[in-house]
Scaffold this motif. Structure first.
Motif, PDB file in Angstrom:
ATOM      1  N   TYR A 302       0.930  -1.298  -0.059  1.00  0.00           N
ATOM      2  CA  TYR A 302       0.032   0.023  -0.025  1.00  0.00           C
ATOM      3  C   TYR A 302       1.012   1.229   0.114  1.00  0.00           C
ATOM      4  O   TYR A 302       1.952   1.468   0.786  1.00  0.00           O
ATOM      5  CB  TYR A 302      -0.912  -0.037   1.221  1.00  0.00           C
ATOM      6  N   HIS A 303       0.466   2.196  -1.103  1.00  0.00           N
ATOM      7  CA  HIS A 303       1.315   3.604  -1.018  1.00  0.00           C
ATOM      8  C   HIS A 303       0.260   4.440  -0.638  1.00  0.00           C
ATOM      9  O   HIS A 303      -0.906   4.608  -1.176  1.00  0.00           O
ATOM     10  CB  HIS A 303       1.644   3.805  -2.298  1.00  0.00           C
ATOM     11  N   TYR A 304       0.432   5.087   0.564  1.00  0.00           N
ATOM     12  CA  TYR A 304      -0.490   6.058   1.165  1.00  0.00           C
ATOM     13  C   TYR A 304      -0.168   7.654   0.825  1.00  0.00           C
ATOM     14  O   TYR A 304       0.854   7.936   1.062  1.00  0.00           O
ATOM     15  CB  TYR A 304      -0.619   6.099   2.578  1.00  0.00           C
ATOM     16  N   VAL A 305      -1.033   8.342  -0.052  1.00  0.00           N
ATOM     17  CA  VAL A 305      -0.557   9.734  -0.792  1.00  0.00           C
ATOM     18  C   VAL A 305      -1.633  10.572  -0.393  1.00  0.00           C
ATOM     19  O   VAL A 305      -3.008  10.396  -0.520  1.00  0.00           O
ATOM     20  CB  VAL A 305      -0.534   9.483  -2.098  1.00  0.00           C
ATOM     21  N   ILE A 319      -5.029   5.692  -1.498  1.00  0.00           N
ATOM     22  CA  ILE A 319      -4.371   4.444  -1.422  1.00  0.00           C
ATOM     23  C   ILE A 319      -4.188   3.694  -3.027  1.00  0.00           C
ATOM     24  O   ILE A 319      -5.058   3.496  -3.472  1.00  0.00           O
ATOM     25  CB  ILE A 319      -4.796   3.514  -0.450  1.00  0.00           C
ATOM     26  N   LEU A 320      -2.845   3.466  -3.037  1.00  0.00           N
ATOM     27  CA  LEU A 320      -2.557   2.588  -4.220  1.00  0.00           C
ATOM     28  C   LEU A 320      -2.099   1.357  -3.739  1.00  0.00           C
ATOM     29  O   LEU A 320      -0.963   1.344  -3.063  1.00  0.00           O
ATOM     30  CB  LEU A 320      -1.385   3.142  -5.190  1.00  0.00           C
ATOM     31  N   ALA A 321      -2.999   0.190  -3.933  1.00  0.00           N
ATOM     32  CA  ALA A 321      -2.784  -1.007  -3.499  1.00  0.00           C
ATOM     33  C   ALA A 321      -2.357  -1.686  -4.684  1.00  0.00           C
ATOM     34  O   ALA A 321      -2.968  -2.141  -5.696  1.00  0.00           O
ATOM     35  CB  ALA A 321      -3.964  -1.615  -2.848  1.00  0.00           C
ATOM     36  N   ARG A 322      -1.310  -2.569  -4.473  1.00  0.00           N
ATOM     37  CA  ARG A 322      -0.656  -3.397  -5.587  1.00  0.00           C
ATOM     38  C   ARG A 322      -0.471  -4.744  -4.989  1.00  0.00           C
ATOM     39  O   ARG A 322       0.278  -4.912  -3.851  1.00  0.00           O
ATOM     40  CB  ARG A 322       0.700  -2.642  -6.130  1.00  0.00           C
ATOM     41  N   ASN A 323      -0.837  -5.717  -5.717  1.00  0.00           N
ATOM     42  CA  ASN A 323      -0.738  -7.115  -5.454  1.00  0.00           C
ATOM     43  C   ASN A 323       0.960  -7.195  -5.617  1.00  0.00           C
ATOM     44  O   ASN A 323       1.226  -7.629  -6.800  1.00  0.00           O
ATOM     45  CB  ASN A 323      -1.699  -8.029  -6.244  1.00  0.00           C
ATOM     46  N   VAL A 324       1.503  -7.979  -4.738  1.00  0.00           N
ATOM     47  CA  VAL A 324       2.798  -8.205  -4.713  1.00  0.00           C
ATOM     48  C   VAL A 324       3.072  -9.650  -4.223  1.00  0.00           C
ATOM     49  O   VAL A 324       4.277  -9.919  -3.955  1.00  0.00           O
ATOM     50  CB  VAL A 324       3.737  -7.396  -4.041  1.00  0.00           C
ATOM     51  N   THR A 325       2.088 -10.513  -4.273  1.00  0.00           N
ATOM     52  CA  THR A 325       2.218 -11.634  -3.885  1.00  0.00           C
ATOM     53  C   THR A 325       3.189 -12.706  -4.508  1.00  0.00           C
ATOM     54  O   THR A 325       4.074 -13.222  -3.940  1.00  0.00           O
ATOM     55  CB  THR A 325       0.885 -12.455  -4.070  1.00  0.00           C
ATOM     56  N   GLU A 326       2.964 -12.637  -5.859  1.00  0.00           N
ATOM     57  CA  GLU A 326       3.956 -13.460  -6.867  1.00  0.00           C
ATOM     58  C   GLU A 326       5.476 -12.617  -6.642  1.00  0.00           C
ATOM     59  O   GLU A 326       6.630 -13.607  -6.543  1.00  0.00           O
ATOM     60  CB  GLU A 326       3.587 -13.608  -8.173  1.00  0.00           C
ATOM     61  N   GLN A 327       5.440 -11.526  -6.621  1.00  0.00           N
ATOM     62  CA  GLN A 327       7.067 -10.879  -6.416  1.00  0.00           C
ATOM     63  C   GLN A 327       7.424 -11.219  -5.014  1.00  0.00           C
ATOM     64  O   GLN A 327       8.653 -11.608  -4.982  1.00  0.00           O
ATOM     65  CB  GLN A 327       6.824  -9.314  -6.494  1.00  0.00           C
ATOM     66  N   ARG A 328       6.864 -11.362  -4.022  1.00  0.00           N
ATOM     67  CA  ARG A 328       7.450 -11.626  -2.597  1.00  0.00           C
ATOM     68  C   ARG A 328       7.733 -13.072  -2.611  1.00  0.00           C
ATOM     69  O   ARG A 328       8.748 -13.647  -2.216  1.00  0.00           O
ATOM     70  CB  ARG A 328       6.352 -11.647  -1.690  1.00  0.00           C
ATOM     71  N   ARG A 329       7.041 -14.145  -3.472  1.00  0.00           N
ATOM     72  CA  ARG A 329       7.394 -15.318  -3.368  1.00  0.00           C
ATOM     73  C   ARG A 329       8.835 -15.764  -4.286  1.00  0.00           C
ATOM     74  O   ARG A 329       9.477 -16.374  -4.007  1.00  0.00           O
ATOM     75  CB  ARG A 329       6.169 -16.310  -4.119  1.00  0.00           C
ATOM     76  N   ALA A 330       8.653 -14.960  -5.277  1.00  0.00           N
ATOM     77  CA  ALA A 330      10.002 -14.736  -6.235  1.00  0.00           C
ATOM     78  C   ALA A 330      11.159 -14.492  -5.446  1.00  0.00           C
ATOM     79  O   ALA A 330      12.258 -15.115  -5.677  1.00  0.00           O
ATOM     80  CB  ALA A 330       9.699 -14.196  -7.414  1.00  0.00           C
ATOM     81  N   GLN A 331      10.839 -13.451  -4.500  1.00  0.00           N
ATOM     82  CA  GLN A 331      11.986 -12.716  -4.004  1.00  0.00           C
ATOM     83  C   GLN A 331      12.359 -13.776  -2.885  1.00  0.00           C
ATOM     84  O   GLN A 331      13.698 -13.805  -2.639  1.00  0.00           O
ATOM     85  CB  GLN A 331      11.540 -11.566  -3.359  1.00  0.00           C
ATOM     86  N   MET A 332      11.574 -14.491  -2.199  1.00  0.00           N
ATOM     87  CA  MET A 332      11.950 -15.454  -1.154  1.00  0.00           C
ATOM     88  C   MET A 332      12.682 -16.817  -1.848  1.00  0.00           C
ATOM     89  O   MET A 332      13.708 -17.049  -1.432  1.00  0.00           O
ATOM     90  CB  MET A 332      10.503 -15.929  -0.493  1.00  0.00           C
TER      91      MET A 332
END
Length: 712
Positions: A302-305, A319-332
């Protein structure tokens, strides 16, 4: 039926004309449009009043008034037509002229100035202030003043039907009243115009703000709708959804209709709303920040502006909400792989260094300390050249530039490290390229190859030594077989003579044969002894030691004292020559052989003059020399004289092994020997180098030009 149709068509054509008559023309300029609307209204009112008044006067039998009113109606109609023709100024001038003329006519026929000034003239001034600009208005007031002055004058002289007897002061009173009326009317008109301008500007601003707000909202919606895996949410201070857009809404089971207009707690689960309420209130207070919060089985960033208006107040929170589920899994997964790779690199024997495009170290594995001798953290951000010996750094840099410029994928290079202990290193360089094919850096895999390099050097030395020994062996075999064959042939020949002389009983010749055979045997014995002596050199028979070279020279001269006295030679020895390191007996043998040769090959017409000294010290060794005034040596024999059994004068004493022994002793001590002579009659100088510190025994080249600091 046709007549009815024509009537309907005529009525339809007449209606637009009648409608247009009651609609003022529009201009591009808003002020002109406003004046045209006012002018149009006045003309319609004046035309209507004039026609009604003319009708009433005609019914009363007032022909003069009726005619005047009909003329006024005609003038008003002409002004109206001019207005429809978009001749606004001319229409206004005609209307005002009508009022002024009508007022003046009434005064002339006897209505009197004081009765009409406050009425019609004041009305004309008010109308002019609404329709004319400042310059035209001033001109109209001036015309009215002139007209009034003329009428007052006419009243003074009785030229009118007015019952009033005016005086010059009346004009001043009228001018004062009309002037104040004109000033007040103009002031009110300009104030009205400014108010209208401000109202228009404010309306434009509001319209522009409304349009900008609509455009901004539309842009937000378009932007949000096209942001992949994202959603944009805007709240007011009541925590109510003002805008909700984005493809991620549907992914979470929500829609715009389900969110917009509803509060946070009305639209979302109570637990999640309570979790994010603090963040929303923080952004509405003006804070800008980011947070990562899981929602069900997804992870959202979440980006709060805060959205701030022109006054600097926070109007909304976004609020700019971005789904980062796949990125976090890839990062892990990436972090796990990086940990595995780091574990491998930290425990491998080779050092791994990564360079950027400027050949600066951006990563160094822990094994860099073992291979290069530096801590990894001390070289990060430094040039790769800090790890390389200064003499080899240009070569490594050239290899890196070559792999960069030629687009090669890998290369291998050997160089010396820069640590306190000189290490030989081998690096495999692999180039790194970006997705656009541009060179981004290189990976160096480096290992310590010092031991291998030493083995290679030792191997090359042993190969060179073996080749040299093989060559010497070949020369030795050939020379030994040739020189040993000569006395054997002599013995064999004289044995035949001895047998024949014994048969003949020639005792004298038998004794001569026996003497010659004995001389040949003695020569063979000396040759064998010299060969045995040569073969012993290099096999240490006594431990090397430090000894002053003056002591070595003194012991050698003592062994030659008889020969020196016999030739009455002059021997000059340099004082305080350096201490050398070697086998003392062998070094004495070197000086003895060189001085003996100097005595042997000195012209009998001259007294031998021999000088022993030191030239200079260089690189851990000293260069000594033995100089004589003997017969000299031609340059073409300068190398040949050191060969086995090589004698330039076959009649001279000795076997020709002496200089070979001298060279062998010098080389075993890690030195070199060479001769310089201008030719026959110019004497000769033998130069040789000896270590002044402990050095291992080694084989070296016979080329005198390789000797350090060789003169000439």
């Amino acid at each position: 039926m046709p007549d009815v149709h024509r009537s309907l068509v005529s009525d339809m054509r007449m209606k637009p004309l009648i409608v247009r008559m009651f609609q003022p023309p529009r201009f591009d300029d808003e002020d002109q449009t406003r004046i045209a609307q006012t002018q149009h209204l006045l003309l319609l009112v004046c035309l209507t009043i004039a026609l009604i008044a003319a009708t009433i006067n005609a019914a009363l039998g007032r022909s003069t008034s009726t005619i005047a009113l009909l003329i006024s109606a005609g003038v008003a109609l002409i002004a109206l037509l001019l207005l429809y023709a978009r001749r606004l100024r001319l229409s206004i001038a005609l209307l005002l002229s009508l009022f002024i003329g009508l007022t003046a006519s009434l005064q002339v026929i006897g209505r009197g100035a004081h009765d009409t000034v406050t009425g019609l003239y004041a009305a004309v001034i008010v109308i002019g202030s609404l329709l004319l600009d400042r310059r035209a208005f001033i001109g109209m007031v001036a015309v009215i003043m002139l007209v009034i002055a003329g009428i007052v004058t006419a009243e003074m002289y009785g030229w009118t039907r007015s019952p009033y007897e005016s005086e010059p002061g009346d004009w001043f009173d009228l001018a004062l009243i009309l002037g104040l009326t004109a000033f007040a009317a103009r002031l009110l008109s300009e104030s009205l115009q400014r108010s209208r301008a401000l109202a228009r500007a404010h309306a434009k601003t509001l319209a522009a703000q409304a349009a900008a707000l609509r455009a901004s909202e539309e842009r937000y919606r378009i932007l949000a709708a096209n942001l992949p895996d994202s959603a944009v949410l805007i709240f007011d201070h009541d925590l109510r959804f003002v805008l909700s857009e984005g493809p991620e809404l549907a992914a979470t089971g929500y829609s715009k209709a389900a969110l917009e207009g509803r509060t946070l707690y009305e639209a979302l689960p109570h637990a999640f709303a309570a979790q994010v309420e603090g963040n929303i209130r923080a952004v509405l207070s003006g804070r800008r920040f980011s947070a990562e919060i899981p929602y069900e089985d997804r992870i959202y960033h979440y980006h709060y502006v805060p959205l701030i208006d022109d006054s600097g107040a926070v109007r909304y929170g976004m609020i700019l909400a971005r789904n980062v589920t796949e990125q976090r899994r890839a990062q892990m997964a990436l972090q796990e792989r990086e940990a595995q790779l780091r574990l491998i690199t930290e425990n491998m024997g080779d050092a791994i260094t990564q360079l950027n495009a400027a050949f600066t170290v951006i990563y160094a594995s822990p094994s860099v300390q073992r291979v290069f001798g530096y801590l990894p953290e001390t070289i990060n951000g430094a040039s790769i050249s800090v790890l390389i010996h200064p003499d080899d750094a240009p070569g490594v840099t050239m290899a890196l530039k070559r792999i960069r410029d030629e687009g090669a994928s890998a290369t291998r290079i050997e160089y010396r490290g820069r640590s306190d202990h000189c290490r030989w290193l081998e690096s495999e360089i692999r180039a790194l390229y970006g997705t656009n094919g541009q060179f981004t850096g290189a990976i160096l895999t480096t290992r310590d190859v010092t031991e291998r390099k030493q083995i290679e050097v030792e191997r090359e030395r042993l190969i060179a030594e073996l080749e040299q020994k093989n060559a010497e062996l070949e020369r030795f075999t050939y020379t030994a077989s040739h020189d040993l064959k000569s006395p054997l042939i002599t013995i064999q020949g004289f044995l035949g003579y001895l047998e024949r002389d014994a048969q003949e009983g020639n005792t004298k010749r038998m004794q001569d044969d026996i003497r010659r055979i004995g001389a040949a045997v003695h020569k063979m014995e000396r040759l064998l002894n010299d060969l045995l002596e040569l073969s012993r050199i290099g096999r240490v028979s006594a431990a090397p030691q430090y000894v002053p070279f003056n002591v070595v020279v003194q012991e050698a001269l003592e062994l030659l004292v008889g020969r020196i006295a016999e030739r009455q030679a002059r021997i000059s020895v340099a004082p305080e020559m350096p201490v050398v390191y070697g086998e003392r007996t062998r070094l004495v043998e070197v000086v003895q052989n060189l001085v003996d040769n100097a005595l042997k090959f000195c012209d009998n017409q001259y007294t031998p003059d021999i000088t022993i000294g030191v030239l200079r010290e260089s690189q851990g060794s000293s260069i000594f020399f033995v100089r004589d005034n003997g017969i000299g040596i031609e340059p073409k024999y300068h190398e040949q004289i050191f060969g086995l059994f090589n004698k330039l004068d076959p009649r001279s004493a000795g076997t020709g092994v002496g200089l070979t022994i001298v060279r062998r002793i010098i080389e075993v001590h890690g030195g070199r020997i060479w001769v310089e002579s201008g030719g026959p009659g110019s004497g000769a100088t033998f130069y040789f180098s000896l270590p002044i510190a402990a050095t291992p025994v080694q084989e070296v080249s016979h080329d005198r030009h390789d000797a350090p600091g060789a003169p000439g």
